[in-house]
Design a protein around this motif. Structure first.
Motif, PDB file in Angstrom:
ATOM      1  N   GLY A   1      41.240  -4.546   2.898  1.00  0.00           N
ATOM      2  CA  GLY A   1      40.523  -3.275   3.041  1.00  0.00           C
ATOM      3  C   GLY A   1      41.416  -2.067   3.054  1.00  0.00           C
TER       4      GLY A   1
ATOM      5  N   GLU B   1      41.649  -9.891  -4.716  1.00  0.00           N
ATOM      6  CA  GLU B   1      42.453  -8.678  -4.591  1.00  0.00           C
ATOM      7  C   GLU B   1      43.626  -8.941  -3.652  1.00  0.00           C
TER       8      GLU B   1
ATOM      9  N   THR C   1      37.722  -6.275  -9.814  1.00  0.00           N
ATOM     10  CA  THR C   1      37.404  -4.908  -9.398  1.00  0.00           C
ATOM     11  C   THR C   1      38.448  -4.438  -8.397  1.00  0.00           C
TER      12      THR C   1
ATOM     13  N   SER D   1      39.816  -2.052  -5.645  1.00  0.00           N
ATOM     14  CA  SER D   1      39.335  -1.106  -4.629  1.00  0.00           C
ATOM     15  C   SER D   1      40.171   0.161  -4.647  1.00  0.00           C
ATOM     16  N   ASP D   2      39.642   1.217  -4.037  1.00  0.00           N
ATOM     17  CA  ASP D   2      40.388   2.463  -3.938  1.00  0.00           C
ATOM     18  C   ASP D   2      41.659   2.250  -3.121  1.00  0.00           C
TER      19      ASP D   2
END
Length: 440
Positions: A301, A338, A396, A398-399
């Motif tokens: 995160g 990720e 994908t 994440s920022d």
């Protein structure tokens, strides 16, 4: 009593020796021959019978190769020619079919010569791969030719001159025919005669389809060994595809003084990460100077939350050569997802410099962090080795986020301790009310 114990121990040892399980081994089969009546000789006495007339006496194997399995054929045979006219005029012929894709026709007219050496219109040449030997007359060079027959056309692939020993009666030919199959597009065959390679070919699946066979004219054929070995093969290694996680062709050496991290997301499993890395040592010094430690984490995160977790893998490159491509190899491939890769300068000497070759700017597949802060000036030239047949390389992303911020818009409510005080106060008030009611 001691003698009995000794005997029992010896028997137990002998039993244990024979009880040890044998590991799985290659499968070996004797070639099982078929003799066709129309081919003039339907008898198991074919091997060792003098073929005195100008007629074929062929045999072919029950085993049929389809090109999708590795094998090794080993045959030892002699083919003596004792007829003086044959020796003088060279009427001998020995054909070894390494792949005979068909069976003898039974409805052809008299005069048919397999596989079509005669002039009969009805003859048919089956697709085949064969060795054709001609050893007489003694005064001429003797050759062995490798011939492929396809669509009724014969093509000579290679040839080799036989030695005087190979020409002579009584010589035993040792033929080894090996086919190594990995896939329909990755396979190889090798033909070896008496220890010398006669022919090699790659990606030739269609060439090996069919049976093994013999055909002779005016020769006394004697086969002493004819086996097929099917090797026990391990599963082929999974496909590895190296994919760059950067775009563009700019090139800059970026120094790493503390830590430098890359956040990336994959759509397929991978087992290796690599980057070309300078270490700024002199060309005269082949041994690099400086240490660079690689650590891989699962993305959690934010950057700080990720590196606070358990590392998936770690490796320290010590004194690596200047501009070497170094990396982190995983014993078990990491699943699609990720991740964060952290490079840390762990050199004991602060004068030892390490870094990465990088592109200018950013990459759509990577977010960078330098010393714990988001960094966009350069992106290391990261290459990821993906495992398997999939081509959905990127997931994908994440920022980029250093840490999860607190949300100032959330109203400040009472803490857990405040709720406890309020609850105790409510209970106390309720008790007073009840007590007063009883007094009335």
């Amino acid at each position: 009593m001691k003698r009995i114990i000794t005997i029992c121990l010896v028997m137990a040892f002998v039993f244990a020796m024979f009880a040890v399980p044998v590991s799985a081994a290659d499968t070996v089969e004797d070639i099982k021959w078929i003799y066709h009546g129309w081919w003039y000789q339907e008898t198991e006495e074919f091997f060792g019978v003098n073929n005195a007339s100008n007629a074929c006496k062929p045999a072919y194997s029950e085993q049929i190769f389809d090109g999708t399995k590795s094998f090794k054929v080993e045959m030892s045979f002699s083919a003596d020619v004792t007829n003086a006219d044959v020796q003088s005029n060279g009427w001998d012929s020995l054909e070894v079919y390494l792949a005979l894709n068909g069976k003898p026709d039974t409805n052809l007219t008299d005069g048919f010569e397999y596989p079509g050496e005669g002039a009969v219109d009805a003859q048919v040449w089956y697709d085949s791969l064969l060795l054709k030997m001609k050893r007489w007359p003694e005064s001429a060079d003797s050759v062995v030719r490798v011939i492929a027959v396809k669509d009724n056309v014969a093509t000579e692939l290679d040839s080799d001159t036989l030695t005087s020993e190979q020409k002579a009666n009584g010589h035993v030919f040792d033929l080894v025919y090996t086919y190594d199959y990995t896939s329909d597009t990755e396979n190889k065959l090798t033909i070896t005669l008496d220890g010398s390679v006669v022919y090699e070919a790659e990606n030739c699946k269609d060439m090996v389809v069919g049976s093994i066979g013999f055909s002779t004219i005016h020769s006394f054929l004697k086969v002493t060994k004819a086996t097929i070995t099917y090797p026990e093969k391990t599963s082929p290694a999974e496909k590895i595809t190296s994919v760059s996680a950067f775009t563009g062709d700019s090139h800059a050496a970026m120094l790493i003084g503390g830590t430098f991290a890359m956040q990336f997301a994959t759509g397929e499993a991978f087992n290796k990460l690599s980057i070309p890395c300078p270490s700024w040592n002199s060309p005269e010094d082949p041994v690099g100077k400086g240490n660079l430690t690689w650590t891989l984490y699962k993305w959690a995160g934010s950057y700080k939350a990720s590196i606070a977790g358990n590392a998936i893998a770690q490796y320290e490159h010590v004194d690596y050569p200047d501009n070497a491509t170094i990396g982190l190899t995983l014993e078990t491939p990491a699943a699609a997802g990720e991740y964060v890769l952290v490079l840390e300068n762990t050199s004991a000497d602060p004068n030892e410099a390490v870094g990465t070759w990088s592109i200018d700017g950013t990459s759509p597949y990577v977010h960078c962090y330098k010393d714990g802060e988001i960094y966009t000036a350069h992106t290391p030239k990261l290459v990821i080795d993906f495992v398997g047949e999939g081509t959905n390389y990127w997931g994908t992303l994440s920022d980029a986020l250093v840490e999860v911020p607190s949300n100032p818009d959330t109203p400040a409510g009472p803490e857990t301790g405040d709720f406890g005080v309020i609850a105790l106060a409510f209970v106390a008030i309720s008790s007073v009310v009840v007590k007063k009611k009883k007094e009335n």
